[in-house]
Design an enzyme around this catalytic site. Structure first.
Site, PDB file in Angstrom:
ATOM      1  N   SER A 207       0.827  -1.197   0.000  1.00 55.30           N
ATOM      2  CA  SER A 207       0.000   0.000   0.000  1.00 55.30           C
ATOM      3  C   SER A 207       0.866   1.254   0.000  1.00 55.30           C
ATOM      4  CB  SER A 207      -0.977  -0.037   1.175  1.00 55.30           C
ATOM      5  OG  SER A 207      -2.010   0.881   0.985  1.00 55.30           O
ATOM      6  N   ASP A 370      -9.298  -5.934  -3.843  1.00 58.11           N
ATOM      7  CA  ASP A 370      -8.900  -4.634  -3.296  1.00 58.11           C
ATOM      8  C   ASP A 370      -9.912  -3.553  -3.671  1.00 58.11           C
ATOM      9  OD1 ASP A 370      -7.504  -2.408  -2.358  1.00 58.11           O
ATOM     10  OD2 ASP A 370      -5.578  -3.103  -3.119  1.00 58.11           O
ATOM     11  N   HIS A 403      -8.123  -5.134   0.441  1.00 57.40           N
ATOM     12  CA  HIS A 403      -6.822  -4.462   0.449  1.00 57.40           C
ATOM     13  C   HIS A 403      -5.892  -5.087   1.490  1.00 57.40           C
ATOM     14  CE1 HIS A 403      -4.243  -0.999  -0.361  1.00 57.40           C
ATOM     15  NE2 HIS A 403      -4.189  -0.709   0.928  1.00 57.40           N
TER      16      HIS A 403
END
Length: 423
Positions: A207, A370, A403
């Protein structure tokens, strides 16, 4: 039922440690047992005996500091402090280093344990002796970013709005200069120089960590051999800029925020606004499959069909966990992290221009479910890398964690990571 409620809140402490582009838990990750060869005493035909994985090694958190830093925006910060940890040994050439960069709400505790009974680092499943990022082969470094969300945590060392401005003797608050992902990279570069690192065999992170990895490849192509962006993007487009603004909005709307001036004695921190921000982005970081465990059932003892004030189970769980997480986080730092993410690759005309400067081999690791950086972001990054002539492969994670799969499910990519590092 009280026990059940407390267990549910505890389980949610992990996802809420993961709250924004890179909001991914700082808790122990389950690891599959590894098979060992038969012992000399065992009959040759006997099946290998499954052994429990080795306990994560104890690691030491250290501090690196230096005087005088000029941000990429031209502002001066008198002194910088950052926490870090290492594992493995740097070779004489200084070229066997791996830099692991962390997500939005994380810190540099990426592997090992800080205490014997404490949680393992958030990527411990792939970092350690014999693991894909093998600490018997590599010198692995992970550090805290500037403006770290965990500023109140004694295990996090950072410089940001909660730090004392030496010229005033009071916390910086919103007078702290804006910093970018590139500023995170520049502080990491100072740390690596201090440690004697000459070359990175790999820079990797999930991320917000993936954004740092990409910035590294563009800023220091001669130093980076391999790049592994996980659950990331090659572009912070207008859609994502808008989402980041929405995540930050509850903090700005909290009267206790006082335009960032809440550090004074007797003043209340904007915990309500910060909790709402954490709640919003935490749900965004998950997937429908994960939320299915709550169904449409009401919270214990409540009936949303009769009273608007009553809550559904998922609402009550989000509320409880976000409130707990907010107490160990800093609201201003959340806002500064949002801006740093918005400034990703801000110094380039676009992704193509950044990749024209980047080198190295690439392994891009998206999560199919995600909702923060949908998989098309990674597909666009892969396509841009190919147009730029960079060697690139892809390993797609699957599962119900959305995610968050980029941390709790990263071991899915073990074989691809091993093969990537073998080349």
């Amino acid at each position: 039922m009280t026990t059940r409620r407390s267990l549910l809140a505890a389980a949610w402490a992990v996802p809420l440690a993961a709250a924004a582009p890179g909001i991914l838990a700082r808790a122990a990750l389950a690891q599959a047992p590894t098979a060992q060869a038969p012992t000399a005493q065992a009959p040759a035909a006997q099946a290998p005996i499954a052994q429990a994985p080795a306990a994560p090694a104890l690691v030491e958190r250290r501090e690196f500091s230096f005087q005088g830093y000029t941000t990429r925006g031209g502002a001066s910060i008198p002194a910088i402090r950052t926490g870090y940890q290492t594992a493995g040994t740097l070779n004489a050439a200084g070229d066997n280093a791996v830099l692991v960069t962390h997500f939005f709400s994380g810190n540099g505790h990426a592997f090992g344990r800080l205490q014997a009974e404490g949680p393992a680092g958030w990527w411990d499943s792939i970092i350690g002796p014999g693991r894909p990022i093998d600490t018997e082969r590599y010198f692995v470094v992970a550090s805290d970013t500037l403006v770290n969300l965990n500023a109140p945590d004694r295990h996090t060392i950072t410089t940001g709005p909660a730090s004392v401005n030496p010229s005033t003797g009071r916390p910086w608050g919103m007078s702290f200069p804006a910093v970018s992902i590139r500023d995170f990279v520049e502080v990491q570069k100072r740390l690596l120089d201090h440690l004697g690192v000459k070359k990175l065999a790999l820079v990797a992170g999930p991320s917000m960590g993936s954004l740092q990895a990409i910035e590294w490849a563009a800023a220091y192509p001669e130093m980076v051999e391999r790049v592994m962006p996980v659950i990331g993007t090659g572009e912070m487009d207008a859609w994502m800029l808008g989402w980041l603004d929405l995540w930050a909005a509850p903090i700005r709307m909290d009267p206790a925020w006082r335009n960032g001036d809440y550090y004074g004695q007797g003043r209340e921190a904007p915990l309500r606004g910060l909790a709402e921000a954490l709640k919003l982005v935490t749900l965004h970081s998950r997937d429908r499959g994960w939320a299915g465990q709550f169904g449409r059932r009401p919270a214990e003892g409540q009936d949303p069909a009769r009273r608007v004030q009553d809550r559904f189970a998922i609402e009550a769980a989000l509320d409880a966990a976000a409130a707990a997480r907010a107490k160990v986080s800093d609201a201003n730092s959340f806002l500064y992290l949002v801006r740093a993410n918005q400034l990703f690759l801000n110094e380039y005309a676009g992704l193509e221009a950044a990749l024209a400067k980047a080198g190295g081999r690439w392994l891009v690791v998206p999560s199919r479910g995600d909702r923060v950086f949908p998989i098309e972001y990674s597909e666009e990054l892969v396509a841009a890398l190919r147009r730029a002539g960079r060697p690139v492969s892809q390993a797609v994670l699957t599962g119900t964690q959305g995610h968050l799969e980029g941390v709790v499910g990263i071991a899915q990519a073990e074989a691809q990571i091993r093969e990537f590092l073998a080349r």
